[in-house]
Design an enzyme around this catalytic site. Sequence first.
Site, short mmCIF file in Angstrom:
data_model
loop_
_atom_site.label_atom_id
_atom_site.label_comp_id
_atom_site.label_asym_id
_atom_site.label_seq_id
_atom_site.Cartn_x
_atom_site.Cartn_y
_atom_site.Cartn_z
N LYS A 51 31.45 45.94 41.37
CA LYS A 51 30.66 45.41 42.49
C LYS A 51 31.53 44.74 43.55
CE LYS A 51 29.33 40.72 41.11
NZ LYS A 51 28.21 39.78 41.00
N ASP A 52 32.78 44.38 43.17
CA ASP A 52 33.68 43.74 44.11
C ASP A 52 34.69 44.72 44.72
OD1 ASP A 52 32.55 41.22 43.71
OD2 ASP A 52 33.84 40.81 41.98
N ALA A 103 26.73 32.22 46.94
CA ALA A 103 27.59 32.77 47.98
C ALA A 103 27.17 34.19 48.35
CB ALA A 103 29.04 32.78 47.52
N SER A 104 26.09 34.69 47.73
CA SER A 104 25.66 36.07 47.91
C SER A 104 24.46 36.16 48.84
CB SER A 104 25.29 36.68 46.55
OG SER A 104 24.55 37.86 46.70
N ARG A 106 22.82 38.83 49.33
CA ARG A 106 21.83 39.66 48.62
C ARG A 106 20.89 38.80 47.79
NH1 ARG A 106 21.61 41.02 43.40
NH2 ARG A 106 23.70 40.16 43.06
N ARG A 107 21.45 37.89 47.01
CA ARG A 107 20.63 37.00 46.20
C ARG A 107 19.81 36.06 47.06
NH1 ARG A 107 25.76 35.99 42.20
NH2 ARG A 107 25.30 37.64 40.67
N ARG A 124 31.26 28.78 45.29
CA ARG A 124 32.15 29.87 44.89
C ARG A 124 33.13 29.37 43.85
NH1 ARG A 124 35.35 32.63 49.09
NH2 ARG A 124 35.82 33.91 47.26
N GLY A 125 33.86 30.30 43.25
CA GLY A 125 34.81 29.96 42.21
C GLY A 125 34.52 30.76 40.96
N ASN A 126 35.33 30.55 39.92
CA ASN A 126 35.06 31.27 38.69
C ASN A 126 33.83 30.71 38.00
OD1 ASN A 126 35.87 29.00 37.13
ND2 ASN A 126 37.99 29.67 37.16
N VAL A 127 33.42 31.34 36.92
CA VAL A 127 32.16 30.96 36.27
C VAL A 127 32.17 29.50 35.84
CG1 VAL A 127 30.73 31.33 34.22
CG2 VAL A 127 31.59 33.29 35.51
N GLN A 128 33.24 29.06 35.18
CA GLN A 128 33.28 27.68 34.69
C GLN A 128 33.25 26.68 35.84
OE1 GLN A 128 33.11 26.85 31.23
NE2 GLN A 128 32.44 25.02 32.35
N THR A 129 33.96 26.99 36.92
CA THR A 129 33.96 26.11 38.09
C THR A 129 32.55 25.95 38.64
OG1 THR A 129 36.23 26.70 38.69
CG2 THR A 129 34.83 25.84 40.44
N ARG A 130 31.82 27.04 38.74
CA ARG A 130 30.46 26.97 39.27
C ARG A 130 29.54 26.17 38.34
NH1 ARG A 130 29.15 32.92 41.96
NH2 ARG A 130 31.30 33.49 42.39
N CYS A 217 29.91 42.25 52.11
CA CYS A 217 29.41 40.97 51.59
C CYS A 217 28.52 40.24 52.59
CB CYS A 217 30.59 40.09 51.19
SG CYS A 217 31.40 40.64 49.67
#
Length: 284
Positions: A51-52, A103-104, A106-107, A124-130, A217
């Site tokens: 998707k990226d 950050a999407s 679409r969502r 934004r950021g990786n999963v744990q950061t979010r 995006c």
Amino acid sequence: MGAFQEHQISTEGDRNLSQRLAEIGGKGLFAKEIHEALAAGRIDFAVHSLKDLETNLPPGLVLACTLKREDARDAIILRDRTTKVDPADPYASLPEGALIGCASVRRQAQMLSRRPDLRFGLLRGNVQTRLDKLQAGACDATLLALAGLRRLGMEDRVDIVLEPDQMLPAAGQGIVGVTVRESDTELRELLSAIEDPEARAVSTAERALLAELDGSCRTPIGGYARIENGVLKLTGMIASEDGTFLIRREISGAPLEAARMGTELAEELRRDTPAAIFAEMTRA
């Protein structure tokens, strides 16, 4: 074991977390440095979240392999995990005026079409950061791809799983793709052994839809294909960023016709979308 050397490459999309991707260049920012390393021969193949990965790859590079799709659905993670959730009406669990870390576009567009009272802030950021920012009170809820949470062993953090009719996934969501140099026929042949035919068919349809709509995006576009009883069914969605306009259409056909179906559905969506929506996307 030991046959491969792994190289982790940090991209501009990974490093710049203070702006939406729409503002700094879109999907290509998650792959530019990787493409350069592949083209220069510093690496021999690259693994991407499909998707990226932009629909038009640089000359000389090809998508050689698509792996079996994980769950393509989106998930909501709530800060207040004591909230009662009704699966039939998942957005009702969000309080009036809730702040969604996202950050999407679409969502955001799909949520606003159902709940125009919601507010959105950049997360934004990786999963744990979010998840850490969510728990620290940066927002009331956030959305993540269920596939990513499952692969990280963090599915227990999910509060609400959104069905495709509630939130249409992004094209390629849940699929891992491998890119190689087009000229590397030996490696392409080796990778063909782990190709998942169903993932190739559905991703081909979804990416053809995205390519025809010039999706990036900054464009609220969803595309989700599945194969049922040998028939490929593709659903496409396009919306305005504020959710005041949203249409969904579906097409069915043979998996071998995936690319044509994606293009055809995109053309139908474009015909039924006001020109002002596309003009707005161009200005964004």
